[in-house]
Design a protein around this motif. Structure first.
Motif, short mmCIF file in Angstrom:
data_model
loop_
_atom_site.label_atom_id
_atom_site.label_comp_id
_atom_site.label_asym_id
_atom_site.label_seq_id
_atom_site.Cartn_x
_atom_site.Cartn_y
_atom_site.Cartn_z
N ILE A 1 0.84 -1.21 0.00
CA ILE A 1 0.00 0.00 0.00
C ILE A 1 0.88 1.26 0.00
N ASP A 2 0.49 2.24 -0.81
CA ASP A 2 1.21 3.51 -0.92
C ASP A 2 1.47 4.10 0.47
N THR A 3 2.69 4.56 0.70
CA THR A 3 3.06 5.04 2.04
C THR A 3 2.30 6.32 2.43
N LYS A 4 1.71 7.01 1.42
CA LYS A 4 0.96 8.25 1.76
C LYS A 4 -0.43 7.92 2.33
N VAL A 5 -0.82 6.66 2.25
CA VAL A 5 -2.17 6.28 2.71
C VAL A 5 -2.15 6.09 4.23
N ASP A 6 -3.17 6.70 4.91
CA ASP A 6 -3.24 6.56 6.37
C ASP A 6 -4.19 5.43 6.77
N ASN A 7 -5.31 5.32 6.06
CA ASN A 7 -6.31 4.33 6.46
C ASN A 7 -6.84 3.57 5.26
N VAL A 8 -7.12 2.30 5.50
CA VAL A 8 -7.59 1.43 4.43
C VAL A 8 -8.88 0.76 4.88
N PHE A 9 -9.97 1.03 4.17
CA PHE A 9 -11.23 0.37 4.49
C PHE A 9 -11.25 -1.00 3.82
N LEU A 10 -11.48 -2.04 4.61
CA LEU A 10 -11.43 -3.41 4.11
C LEU A 10 -12.76 -3.81 3.44
N GLY A 11 -12.84 -3.55 2.13
CA GLY A 11 -14.00 -4.02 1.38
C GLY A 11 -14.00 -5.54 1.34
N ALA A 12 -12.79 -6.12 1.32
CA ALA A 12 -12.64 -7.59 1.31
C ALA A 12 -12.32 -8.07 2.73
N TRP A 13 -13.14 -7.66 3.71
CA TRP A 13 -12.90 -7.98 5.12
C TRP A 13 -12.85 -9.49 5.36
N ASN A 14 -13.50 -10.24 4.48
CA ASN A 14 -13.50 -11.70 4.63
C ASN A 14 -12.12 -12.31 4.37
N TYR A 15 -11.18 -11.52 3.83
CA TYR A 15 -9.81 -11.99 3.64
C TYR A 15 -8.85 -11.21 4.52
N THR A 16 -9.33 -10.71 5.66
CA THR A 16 -8.49 -9.86 6.51
C THR A 16 -7.14 -10.52 6.82
N ASP A 17 -7.13 -11.80 7.19
CA ASP A 17 -5.86 -12.45 7.57
C ASP A 17 -4.89 -12.46 6.39
N GLU A 18 -5.42 -12.84 5.22
CA GLU A 18 -4.58 -12.90 4.01
C GLU A 18 -4.03 -11.50 3.68
N ILE A 19 -4.87 -10.48 3.82
CA ILE A 19 -4.47 -9.11 3.44
C ILE A 19 -3.47 -8.54 4.45
N VAL A 20 -3.76 -8.72 5.73
CA VAL A 20 -2.85 -8.18 6.75
C VAL A 20 -1.47 -8.83 6.62
N ALA A 21 -1.46 -10.14 6.31
CA ALA A 21 -0.16 -10.83 6.13
C ALA A 21 0.57 -10.26 4.91
N LYS A 22 -0.19 -10.04 3.84
CA LYS A 22 0.41 -9.54 2.59
C LYS A 22 0.93 -8.11 2.76
N GLU A 23 0.21 -7.31 3.54
CA GLU A 23 0.54 -5.88 3.68
C GLU A 23 1.27 -5.62 5.00
N LYS A 24 2.18 -6.52 5.35
CA LYS A 24 2.81 -6.40 6.68
C LYS A 24 3.65 -5.12 6.84
N TYR A 25 4.02 -4.49 5.72
CA TYR A 25 4.84 -3.26 5.83
C TYR A 25 3.99 -1.99 5.88
N PHE A 26 2.67 -2.15 5.78
CA PHE A 26 1.79 -0.96 5.82
C PHE A 26 1.81 -0.37 7.23
N SER A 27 2.14 0.93 7.31
CA SER A 27 2.27 1.50 8.66
C SER A 27 1.00 2.21 9.10
#
Ligand code: TYD
Length: 386
Positions: free
Chosen positions: A347-373
């Motif tokens: 995710i672009d570093t300028k982004v502060d918040n991400v709304f999870l439209g695909a909340w049903n894949y939260t685990d997969e997404i959080v693992a994939k985006e581990k560098y998102f601050s």
């Protein structure tokens, strides 16, 4: 009696991602939900014509997430162990499930021609048609009766369940098994995940309602498995023979103890949906006022309901990222938020918040985006920053 309990307003087709020059002709319908006091079935009040939804341009593909690919491979492995001579899938999409089987034993049914072509090209006999008794009879004349009929996230798309189950009963061998899985009504009620409601989901199933409708078509639930996918689903093992293990009784007694057969339950749910909307909009206003850059993650069908019901557009979200090529470069249905490809480096570093439209894949997404601050936002089971 059938009673309307929820009105989610004017909605576009959930998967109708728009070319920038096609926004003028967009189709909208009234998204209302009703409860049938006789069967306890929860359904859409107004069904959209199926030919408008399941077209040659249908964009949802089952192989789009690792979670689903693994999920289908697991159930296919279990079925293969039973050595079926013939298996049929209703709603085979891009073949995520059927590709686990040898071409000689598997038959696919898929109304969207873009996907039917994929399984056809892989050598599976694919019927590019909608499932009904006349198709079941056509398939029988070529393949005979089948041992297993499988459907994932498909039966809940079909308004006429009696016709659907009659066709299953017709094509299934007497000792055959009908396995199908769809999002669970109980999970939707627990999670206030009203985004399960959109044009394609003609029903949201409880096991109790399905039992009522299957049995009047001489089909019986023998076993139920609870699944995590799609925010909580039920997989039913159904046959022509009565008799079930504890899983069915346990499931139904749990549903009844939570009063899924009472209208009041749905009136409470409708209030919670409104509260969820108010809380989400309030949170987004606060973040926006604090100059946060917010985006959406996953241009899901589900999120179409949220964005249109809550009136969330580019007033709040800069864009939505989605891995589906056919959604990228288009605008989200109704609220016209640009859908873009995800960044390769996260995710672009300028982004502060991400709304999870695909909340049903939260685990997969959080693992994939581990560098998102920044922080993720979800509305399930209640609106919050994760
Ligand atoms: P999904 O939640 O399965 O379905 P629905 O459309 O039925 O609500 O859709 C997942 C969408 O999210 C799909 O368009 C692909 C997208 N997605 C991403 O963009 N990134 C991801 O990491 C994952 C898991 C999904």
């Amino acid at each position: 009696m059938v009673v309307n309990f929820l009105n989610l307003g004017k909605q576009p087709l959930a998967n109708n991602f728009l070319e920038i020059d096609k926004v003028k002709d967009e189709f909208f319908y009234d998204l209302e939900v009703c409860f049938d006091e006789d069967t306890s079935l929860v359904s859409l009040t107004n069904n959209v014509q199926k030919e408008l939804m399941f077209t040659e341009g249908y964009v949802y593909h089952s192989s789009g997430s690792k979670t689903m690919v693994n999920h289908f491979s697991d159930i296919a492995t279990k079925i293969i162990k039973k050595e079926p001579k013939k298996i049929l899938e209703i709603g085979s999409n891009d073949g995520a499930f059927i590709k686990n089987f040898k071409q000689e034993i598997a038959v696919a049914v898929e109304p969207c021609s873009n996907f039917a072509k994929i399984t056809q090209d892989f050598g599976y006999d694919t019927y590019n048609k909608f499932w009904n008794t006349s198709l079941a009879s056509e398939i029988e004349s070529k393949h005979g009766k089948v041992d297993v009929i499988f459907a994932a996230n498909c039966i809940c798309h079909i308004p006429d369940l009696d016709e659907t189950f009659r066709a299953v009963h017709y094509l299934l061998k007497d000792e055959g098994t009908f396995i199908f899985e769809d999002p669970s009504l109980l999970s939707m009620l627990f999670n206030t995940s009203y985004d399960q409601i959109y044009d394609e989901h003609a029903h949201i199933f409880s096991v109790y309602a399905l039992k009522n409708i299957l049995e009047r078509n001489n089909l019986f639930i023998n076993r139920v498995e609870k699944l995590k996918v799609h925010g909580g689903s039920n997989r039913l093992f159904v046959s022509k023979s009565p008799g079930c293990d504890n899983s069915v009784d346990d499931c139904i007694s749990n549903e009844l103890s939570l009063r899924i057969n009472k209208l009041e339950t749905y009136l409470v749910f409708a209030n919670k949906v409104e509260e969820s909307k108010n809380n989400l909009v309030k949170l987004l206003v606060e973040l926006k006022n604090a100059n946060h850059k917010i985006i959406g993650y996953g241009a899901t069908s589900k999120s179409t309901t949220i964005y249109n019901y809550c009136r969330i557009g580019t007033n709040f979200l800069h864009y939505i990222t989605d891995t589906t090529l056919d959604k990228q470069g288009k605008l989200s249905p109704g609220m016209h938020i640009p859908v873009v490809a995800p960044n390769k480096d996260g995710i672009d570093t300028k982004v502060d918040n991400v709304f999870l439209g695909a909340w049903n894949y939260t685990d997969e997404i959080v693992a994939k985006e581990k560098y998102f601050s920044g922080k993720f936002i979800t509305h399930v089971p209640y609106v919050r920053i994760i």
